[in-house]
Design an enzyme around this catalytic site. Structure first.
Site, PDB file in Angstrom:
ATOM      1  N   HIS A  92      57.971  19.962 -24.094  1.00 41.29           N
ATOM      2  CA  HIS A  92      56.737  19.622 -23.374  1.00 41.29           C
ATOM      3  C   HIS A  92      55.601  19.479 -24.392  1.00 41.29           C
ATOM      4  CE1 HIS A  92      53.246  19.902 -20.791  1.00 41.29           C
ATOM      5  NE2 HIS A  92      54.038  19.520 -19.803  1.00 41.29           N
ATOM      6  N   GLU A 159      56.074  11.532 -20.659  1.00 41.23           N
ATOM      7  CA  GLU A 159      54.755  12.061 -20.298  1.00 41.23           C
ATOM      8  C   GLU A 159      53.737  11.700 -21.385  1.00 41.23           C
ATOM      9  OE1 GLU A 159      55.085  15.687 -17.533  1.00 41.23           O
ATOM     10  OE2 GLU A 159      55.457  16.420 -19.538  1.00 41.23           O
TER      11      GLU A 159
HETATM   12  P1  PGA Z   1      49.788  17.251 -14.902  1.00 37.83           P
HETATM   13  O1  PGA Z   1      50.878  17.894 -15.885  1.00 37.83           O
HETATM   14  O2  PGA Z   1      50.514  16.774 -13.691  1.00 37.83           O
HETATM   15  O3  PGA Z   1      48.833  18.381 -14.602  1.00 37.83           O
HETATM   16  O4  PGA Z   1      49.140  16.149 -15.654  1.00 37.83           O
HETATM   17  C1  PGA Z   1      52.144  17.289 -16.024  1.00 37.83           C
HETATM   18  C2  PGA Z   1      52.969  18.058 -17.024  1.00 37.83           C
HETATM   19  O5  PGA Z   1      52.391  18.656 -17.935  1.00 37.83           O
HETATM   20  O6  PGA Z   1      54.199  18.101 -16.927  1.00 37.83           O
END
Ligand code: PGA
Length: 229
Positions: A92, A159
């Site tokens: 992450h 992401e």
């Molecule tokens: P968020 O986070 O939906 O608050 O942008 C997503 C994540 O960090 O997996």
């Protein structure tokens, strides 16, 4: 393919909050809602528990790549095994950026949890600087070059860092471009994360294999709406 809907609580919700949340959410679900979905919740490590839920699978947000040992402050495999947890997030962007987990550390964790037969949600994504340079597809490819992208229990979570926790949405076109590219590299499901909410989830789910939701997963009604998207 089932759509994957995952909630990442990060460092939010206490153990008692999480227990209440999971019991309530599980009771709100039924076979019809869940027939086309695979649901995961990643609570804090102190909220890990045996998976007594019908529809929800509990995963760990992070774990050291060790069976047990002298790793002060870390959670090891025995702690996940105690609760039969066999799903984990690796790489992450908050782990990469705030806790200095570089590609080789992420790859080490990937290899360790792969050898322990975990389902691995492997997170990748570019910074705003890399996006602006135009080299983001190469960057994503590079991030994946450290792991076995043919692993059968792999889920790739795309992401973009600039869209995480910022409320800034990547456009559907931007997401689509990256997901299509990643699909040319791996057969794993490709899910999207970054400011997913009840308003944009439907469009994102049309072009992806699922969503990884941070802040919008903290409110049960909002997360339920996303599941229903
Ligand atoms: P968020 O986070 O939906 O608050 O942008 C997503 C994540 O960090 O997996």
């Amino acid at each position: 393919m089932l759509k994957i809907i995952a909630g990442n609580f990060k460092s939010n919700l206490t153990r008692s909050d999480s227990i209440k949340y999971l019991a309530k959410l599980d009771s709100m679900l039924n076979d019809t809602i869940c027939s086309s979905k695979d649901l995961y919740i990643f609570p804090s490590n102190t909220s890990l528990m045996k998976n007594n839920y019908k529809y929800i699978t509990i995963g760990a947000q992070n774990c050291n790549d060790s069976d047990s040992g002298a790793f002060t402050g870390e959670t090891s495999l025995i702690h996940l095994n105690e609760f039969n947890i066999n799903t984990i997030l690796v790489g992450h962007s908050e782990r990469r950026n705030l806790f200095f987990e570089n590609d080789s550390i992420c790859a080490r964790k990937f290899t360790y949890f792969k050898s322990n037969n975990f389902k691995i949600f492997y997170c990748i994504g570019e910074s705003l600087e890399i996006r602006d340079s135009g080299k983001y597809l190469d960057f994503l490819k590079h991030q994946l070059s450290f792991i076995d992208t043919s692993f059968k229990n792999l889920v790739i979570a795309y992401e973009p860092i600039w869209a995480i926790g910022t409320g800034i949405n990547a456009s559907v076109e931007q997401i689509y471009e990256c997901i299509s590219y990643l699909k040319s590299i791996s057969n794993a499901p490709i899910i999207y994360g970054g400011s997913v909410n009840e308003n944009n989830a439907n469009d994102i789910l049309k072009i992806s294999d699922g969503v990884l939701v941070g802040s919008a997963s903290l409110a049960i009604d909002v997360f339920y709406e996303i599941i229903n998207s």
